[in-house]
Design an enzyme around this catalytic site. Structure first.
Site, short mmCIF file in Angstrom:
data_model
loop_
_atom_site.label_atom_id
_atom_site.label_comp_id
_atom_site.label_asym_id
_atom_site.label_seq_id
_atom_site.Cartn_x
_atom_site.Cartn_y
_atom_site.Cartn_z
CG ASP A 89 2.57 -5.97 6.72
OD1 ASP A 89 3.64 -5.95 6.09
OD2 ASP A 89 2.49 -6.33 7.92
CG HIS A 119 -0.16 -10.87 5.93
ND1 HIS A 119 0.16 -9.79 5.15
CD2 HIS A 119 0.82 -10.95 6.86
CE1 HIS A 119 1.28 -9.24 5.57
NE2 HIS A 119 1.70 -9.92 6.62
CG HIS A 135 5.18 -2.97 9.42
ND1 HIS A 135 6.30 -2.81 8.64
CD2 HIS A 135 4.77 -4.25 9.25
CE1 HIS A 135 6.56 -3.96 8.04
NE2 HIS A 135 5.65 -4.84 8.39
CG HIS A 153 7.76 -5.61 3.91
ND1 HIS A 153 8.67 -5.95 4.86
CD2 HIS A 153 6.53 -5.71 4.50
CE1 HIS A 153 8.03 -6.24 5.99
NE2 HIS A 153 6.74 -6.11 5.78
#
Ligand SMILES: [Zn+2]
Length: 318
Positions: free
Chosen positions: A257, A280, A253, A96
Protein backbone atom coordinates in the site's frame (compact mmCIF):
# COMPACT_ATOMS: atom_id res chain seq x y z
CA UNK A 1 11.72 21.26 -4.51
CA UNK A 2 14.54 22.52 -6.65
CA UNK A 3 14.19 22.44 -10.39
CA UNK A 4 15.62 19.28 -11.91
CA UNK A 5 19.23 19.54 -12.92
CA UNK A 6 21.45 17.57 -15.20
CA UNK A 7 23.61 15.09 -13.38
CA UNK A 8 26.01 12.32 -14.17
CA UNK A 9 25.03 9.53 -11.87
CA UNK A 10 28.37 7.75 -12.11
CA UNK A 11 30.30 8.32 -8.89
CA UNK A 12 27.24 9.72 -7.15
CA UNK A 13 24.32 7.67 -6.04
CA UNK A 14 23.72 5.67 -9.18
CA UNK A 15 25.38 3.82 -11.99
CA UNK A 16 24.15 4.56 -15.51
CA UNK A 17 21.81 1.80 -16.59
CA UNK A 18 18.55 1.27 -18.46
CA UNK A 19 16.89 2.33 -15.20
CA UNK A 20 17.94 5.90 -16.07
CA UNK A 21 15.54 5.88 -19.02
CA UNK A 22 11.79 6.23 -18.86
CA UNK A 23 9.81 3.11 -19.53
CA UNK A 24 6.38 2.16 -20.76
CA UNK A 25 4.57 -0.99 -21.88
CA UNK A 26 5.19 -2.60 -25.26
CA UNK A 27 1.57 -3.66 -25.76
CA UNK A 28 -1.81 -2.81 -24.26
CA UNK A 29 -3.12 -5.32 -21.73
CA UNK A 30 -6.58 -5.86 -20.26
CA UNK A 31 -8.41 -7.55 -17.41
CA UNK A 32 -11.82 -7.64 -15.76
CA UNK A 33 -12.71 -7.77 -12.08
CA UNK A 34 -14.80 -6.24 -9.32
CA UNK A 35 -14.06 -3.30 -7.07
CA UNK A 36 -13.47 -4.27 -3.45
CA UNK A 37 -15.55 -1.44 -2.05
CA UNK A 38 -18.02 -0.75 -4.89
CA UNK A 39 -18.67 -4.42 -5.77
CA UNK A 40 -19.07 -3.33 -9.43
CA UNK A 41 -17.49 -5.20 -12.35
CA UNK A 42 -15.03 -3.08 -14.27
CA UNK A 43 -12.74 -3.49 -17.27
CA UNK A 44 -9.16 -2.33 -16.89
CA UNK A 45 -6.78 -1.58 -19.76
CA UNK A 46 -3.13 -0.59 -19.39
CA UNK A 47 -1.78 1.09 -22.52
CA UNK A 48 1.64 2.38 -23.58
CA UNK A 49 2.15 6.14 -23.26
CA UNK A 50 4.68 8.62 -24.60
CA UNK A 51 7.67 9.69 -22.53
CA UNK A 52 6.78 12.43 -20.08
CA UNK A 53 3.13 11.36 -19.81
CA UNK A 54 3.41 9.75 -16.38
CA UNK A 55 0.65 7.43 -15.20
CA UNK A 56 -2.76 8.80 -16.18
CA UNK A 57 -6.09 7.23 -15.20
CA UNK A 58 -8.96 7.60 -17.64
CA UNK A 59 -12.65 6.99 -16.85
CA UNK A 60 -13.89 5.65 -20.19
CA UNK A 61 -17.52 5.00 -19.15
CA UNK A 62 -18.47 8.65 -19.06
CA UNK A 63 -20.03 10.62 -21.91
CA UNK A 64 -16.73 12.46 -22.19
CA UNK A 65 -13.69 10.52 -20.87
CA UNK A 66 -12.07 12.17 -17.85
CA UNK A 67 -8.31 11.93 -17.32
CA UNK A 68 -6.86 12.03 -13.80
CA UNK A 69 -3.06 12.04 -13.48
CA UNK A 70 -1.60 9.81 -10.75
CA UNK A 71 -0.42 12.74 -8.67
CA UNK A 72 -0.99 13.42 -4.99
CA UNK A 73 -2.86 16.66 -5.66
CA UNK A 74 -5.71 14.56 -7.10
CA UNK A 75 -6.14 12.47 -3.91
CA UNK A 76 -9.66 13.11 -2.60
CA UNK A 77 -10.17 10.27 -0.10
CA UNK A 78 -7.92 7.98 1.97
CA UNK A 79 -10.54 5.99 3.92
CA UNK A 80 -9.35 2.35 3.67
CA UNK A 81 -8.12 2.95 0.10
CA UNK A 82 -6.63 5.80 -1.88
CA UNK A 83 -9.11 7.53 -4.20
CA UNK A 84 -8.27 10.01 -6.93
CA UNK A 85 -10.80 12.54 -8.17
CA UNK A 86 -11.40 15.44 -10.48
CA UNK A 87 -14.70 17.31 -10.21
CA UNK A 88 -17.35 14.70 -9.47
CA UNK A 89 -15.37 11.86 -11.07
CA UNK A 90 -13.70 9.30 -8.82
CA UNK A 91 -11.29 6.40 -9.31
CA UNK A 92 -10.82 4.37 -6.13
CA UNK A 93 -8.35 1.79 -4.80
CA UNK A 94 -5.55 2.89 -7.08
CA UNK A 95 -2.72 1.90 -4.73
CA UNK A 96 -2.06 -1.73 -5.73
CA UNK A 97 -1.84 -0.89 -9.43
CA UNK A 98 0.30 2.18 -8.76
CA UNK A 99 2.63 0.12 -6.56
CA UNK A 100 3.03 -2.44 -9.34
CA UNK A 101 3.80 0.15 -12.02
CA UNK A 102 6.17 1.97 -9.65
CA UNK A 103 8.06 -1.13 -8.56
CA UNK A 104 8.35 -2.47 -12.10
CA UNK A 105 9.64 0.89 -13.26
CA UNK A 106 6.77 1.84 -15.57
CA UNK A 107 6.89 5.64 -15.80
CA UNK A 108 4.35 6.19 -18.56
CA UNK A 109 1.04 4.37 -18.79
CA UNK A 110 -2.54 5.17 -19.73
CA UNK A 111 -4.85 3.33 -17.31
CA UNK A 112 -8.36 3.06 -18.74
CA UNK A 113 -11.19 2.00 -16.44
CA UNK A 114 -14.93 1.89 -17.13
CA UNK A 115 -16.04 2.25 -13.51
CA UNK A 116 -15.25 4.01 -10.23
CA UNK A 117 -12.71 1.58 -8.78
CA UNK A 118 -9.68 -0.45 -9.90
CA UNK A 119 -10.54 -4.20 -9.69
CA UNK A 120 -9.36 -5.86 -6.48
CA UNK A 121 -8.57 -9.18 -8.27
CA UNK A 122 -7.33 -11.54 -5.53
CA UNK A 123 -6.57 -8.70 -3.10
CA UNK A 124 -2.87 -8.71 -3.93
CA UNK A 125 -0.77 -7.36 -6.81
CA UNK A 126 0.21 -10.74 -8.27
CA UNK A 127 -2.20 -10.57 -11.20
CA UNK A 128 -1.23 -6.96 -11.88
CA UNK A 129 2.42 -8.03 -12.07
CA UNK A 130 1.40 -10.77 -14.51
CA UNK A 131 -0.48 -8.20 -16.59
CA UNK A 132 2.53 -5.89 -16.85
CA UNK A 133 4.77 -8.83 -17.70
CA UNK A 134 2.33 -9.84 -20.44
CA UNK A 135 2.48 -6.33 -21.89
CA UNK A 136 6.26 -6.22 -21.77
CA UNK A 137 8.43 -3.28 -20.83
CA UNK A 138 9.82 -0.84 -23.39
CA UNK A 139 12.79 1.34 -22.47
CA UNK A 140 12.24 4.80 -23.90
CA UNK A 141 14.99 7.24 -24.85
CA UNK A 142 13.89 10.10 -22.58
CA UNK A 143 15.84 10.43 -19.31
CA UNK A 144 14.11 9.59 -16.09
CA UNK A 145 13.70 11.96 -13.15
CA UNK A 146 14.22 10.60 -9.66
CA UNK A 147 13.42 12.10 -6.27
CA UNK A 148 16.47 11.83 -4.02
CA UNK A 149 15.95 12.40 -0.29
CA UNK A 150 18.62 14.72 1.13
CA UNK A 151 17.38 15.33 4.70
CA UNK A 152 14.97 13.48 6.99
CA UNK A 153 11.29 14.23 6.46
CA UNK A 154 8.85 13.09 9.18
CA UNK A 155 5.09 13.20 9.59
CA UNK A 156 3.22 12.03 12.69
CA UNK A 157 -0.33 11.54 13.83
CA UNK A 158 -0.76 10.19 17.35
CA UNK A 159 1.31 7.01 17.60
CA UNK A 160 1.64 6.75 13.81
CA UNK A 161 4.77 7.95 12.10
CA UNK A 162 6.39 7.95 8.67
CA UNK A 163 9.95 9.15 8.04
CA UNK A 164 11.96 9.34 4.83
CA UNK A 165 15.73 9.30 5.29
CA UNK A 166 18.60 9.79 2.83
CA UNK A 167 19.86 6.45 1.49
CA UNK A 168 21.59 5.00 -1.56
CA UNK A 169 18.51 3.10 -2.76
CA UNK A 170 14.78 2.75 -2.12
CA UNK A 171 14.01 0.71 0.95
CA UNK A 172 11.15 0.36 3.41
CA UNK A 173 11.12 -0.56 7.09
CA UNK A 174 7.50 -0.97 8.20
CA UNK A 175 6.00 -1.84 11.58
CA UNK A 176 2.33 -2.54 12.26
CA UNK A 177 0.49 -3.28 15.49
CA UNK A 178 -3.25 -3.91 15.26
CA UNK A 179 -3.51 -5.24 18.83
CA UNK A 180 -4.70 -8.53 17.42
CA UNK A 181 -3.09 -11.94 18.11
CA UNK A 182 -2.40 -12.45 14.39
CA UNK A 183 -1.34 -8.88 13.63
CA UNK A 184 0.30 -7.57 16.76
CA UNK A 185 3.70 -6.04 16.31
CA UNK A 186 4.98 -7.18 12.94
CA UNK A 187 7.99 -5.58 11.22
CA UNK A 188 9.74 -6.05 7.91
CA UNK A 189 12.63 -4.19 6.26
CA UNK A 190 13.35 -4.66 2.57
CA UNK A 191 15.23 -3.02 -0.27
CA UNK A 192 12.55 -2.55 -2.91
CA UNK A 193 13.34 -3.40 -6.50
CA UNK A 194 11.31 -5.20 -9.14
CA UNK A 195 12.44 -8.68 -8.15
CA UNK A 196 11.92 -8.11 -4.42
CA UNK A 197 8.52 -6.58 -5.05
CA UNK A 198 7.33 -9.48 -7.21
CA UNK A 199 8.57 -12.13 -4.79
CA UNK A 200 8.05 -10.63 -1.33
CA UNK A 201 5.35 -7.96 -1.59
CA UNK A 202 3.05 -8.42 -4.59
CA UNK A 203 1.47 -11.70 -3.34
CA UNK A 204 0.42 -10.17 0.01
CA UNK A 205 -3.37 -9.67 0.09
CA UNK A 206 -5.44 -6.91 1.56
CA UNK A 207 -6.95 -7.86 4.91
CA UNK A 208 -9.73 -6.95 7.24
CA UNK A 209 -11.12 -7.96 10.59
CA UNK A 210 -14.46 -9.72 10.68
CA UNK A 211 -15.61 -7.28 13.36
CA UNK A 212 -15.04 -4.39 10.91
CA UNK A 213 -16.88 -5.85 7.92
CA UNK A 214 -20.39 -4.90 9.04
CA UNK A 215 -19.19 -1.43 9.95
CA UNK A 216 -17.59 -0.98 6.52
CA UNK A 217 -20.59 -2.32 4.63
CA UNK A 218 -22.89 0.02 6.59
CA UNK A 219 -21.04 2.98 5.06
CA UNK A 220 -20.96 1.47 1.57
CA UNK A 221 -17.47 -0.04 1.66
CA UNK A 222 -16.28 -3.63 1.10
CA UNK A 223 -19.41 -4.51 -0.91
CA UNK A 224 -17.27 -6.65 -3.22
CA UNK A 225 -15.21 -8.18 -0.42
CA UNK A 226 -15.00 -11.95 -0.01
CA UNK A 227 -12.55 -14.63 1.07
CA UNK A 228 -11.47 -14.74 -2.59
CA UNK A 229 -10.08 -11.22 -2.51
CA UNK A 230 -9.13 -10.46 1.08
CA UNK A 231 -7.70 -12.10 4.16
CA UNK A 232 -10.40 -12.03 6.83
CA UNK A 233 -9.59 -12.70 10.49
CA UNK A 234 -11.86 -13.10 13.49
CA UNK A 235 -10.61 -12.60 17.03
CA UNK A 236 -8.15 -15.50 16.81
CA UNK A 237 -8.16 -17.15 13.37
CA UNK A 238 -7.67 -16.56 9.66
CA UNK A 239 -11.02 -17.47 8.06
CA UNK A 240 -9.64 -18.12 4.56
CA UNK A 241 -9.46 -21.89 3.97
CA UNK A 242 -5.95 -21.64 2.52
CA UNK A 243 -4.59 -19.60 5.43
CA UNK A 244 -1.92 -16.96 4.94
CA UNK A 245 0.58 -16.70 2.08
CA UNK A 246 3.25 -15.40 4.50
CA UNK A 247 3.22 -15.54 8.30
CA UNK A 248 3.66 -11.75 8.16
CA UNK A 249 1.33 -11.18 5.19
CA UNK A 250 -0.25 -8.18 6.96
CA UNK A 251 2.88 -6.04 7.14
CA UNK A 252 3.82 -7.07 3.61
CA UNK A 253 0.48 -5.77 2.35
CA UNK A 254 0.99 -2.50 4.20
CA UNK A 255 4.30 -2.16 2.35
CA UNK A 256 2.44 -2.77 -0.93
CA UNK A 257 0.00 0.00 0.00
CA UNK A 258 2.67 2.54 0.93
CA UNK A 259 4.59 1.92 -2.29
CA UNK A 260 1.38 2.74 -4.17
CA UNK A 261 0.89 5.87 -2.12
CA UNK A 262 4.49 7.04 -2.66
CA UNK A 263 4.00 6.42 -6.40
CA UNK A 264 1.79 9.51 -6.36
CA UNK A 265 5.03 11.51 -6.21
CA UNK A 266 5.15 10.71 -9.93
CA UNK A 267 8.74 9.46 -10.03
CA UNK A 268 11.07 6.89 -8.45
CA UNK A 269 12.38 7.59 -4.95
CA UNK A 270 15.86 7.10 -3.56
CA UNK A 271 15.52 7.06 0.21
CA UNK A 272 14.67 4.88 3.20
CA UNK A 273 11.10 4.94 4.48
CA UNK A 274 10.57 4.04 8.13
CA UNK A 275 6.86 3.69 8.84
CA UNK A 276 5.17 2.82 12.12
CA UNK A 277 1.44 2.08 11.95
CA UNK A 278 1.07 4.41 8.99
CA UNK A 279 -1.91 4.25 6.65
CA UNK A 280 -3.13 5.90 3.46
CA UNK A 281 -3.86 9.26 5.12
CA UNK A 282 -0.45 9.58 6.77
CA UNK A 283 1.27 8.27 3.65
CA UNK A 284 -0.31 11.13 1.69
CA UNK A 285 0.70 13.59 4.42
CA UNK A 286 4.27 12.40 3.86
CA UNK A 287 3.95 12.90 0.10
CA UNK A 288 2.69 16.44 0.71
CA UNK A 289 5.53 17.11 3.16
CA UNK A 290 8.04 16.06 0.52
CA UNK A 291 6.57 18.66 -1.80
CA UNK A 292 6.53 21.44 0.79
CA UNK A 293 9.88 20.81 2.53
CA UNK A 294 11.85 21.87 -0.51
CA UNK A 295 15.33 21.55 0.98
CA UNK A 296 14.78 17.96 2.09
CA UNK A 297 14.82 16.42 -1.37
CA UNK A 298 16.11 16.99 -4.86
CA UNK A 299 14.86 15.94 -8.27
CA UNK A 300 17.74 14.51 -10.27
CA UNK A 301 17.49 13.96 -14.00
CA UNK A 302 19.64 11.58 -15.99
CA UNK A 303 21.71 13.01 -18.81
CA UNK A 304 19.91 13.06 -22.16
CA UNK A 305 20.48 9.81 -23.97
CA UNK A 306 22.26 10.18 -27.32
CA UNK A 307 23.38 6.63 -28.15
CA UNK A 308 21.45 3.68 -29.50
CA UNK A 309 19.74 1.37 -27.12
CA UNK A 310 19.90 -2.10 -28.55
CA UNK A 311 17.84 -4.04 -26.10
CA UNK A 312 14.31 -3.68 -24.84
CA UNK A 313 14.84 -5.96 -21.89
CA UNK A 314 12.07 -7.37 -19.77
CA UNK A 315 13.61 -6.27 -16.53
CA UNK A 316 11.27 -8.08 -14.18
CA UNK A 317 13.28 -11.10 -13.11
CA UNK A 318 11.54 -12.44 -10.02
ZN1 LIG B 1 -4.07 -2.53 -0.05
Amino acid sequence: MDAPRQCCYSGRLFVCSPMDRQRTLIESIHCTGIGLHSGEEVHLSLRPAAAGTGVVFVRTDLARPVEIPAKSKFVVDTALATTLGKGNVRIGTVEHLLATLFALGIDNCRVEIDGPEIPVLDGSATQLVDLVRAGGVRVQTAPRRTLVVRRPITVREGDKQATLLPASRFSIDYTIDFRHPLASEQSLALDIDAATFCREIAPARTFCFKRDIERMQAVGLARGGSLDNAVVVDDFHVLNPGGLRFTDEFVRHKILDVIGDLALLGMPVVGRLIAVKSGHALNQALVRAIATEAAASEIVEARPFSGTWNAEPMLVTA
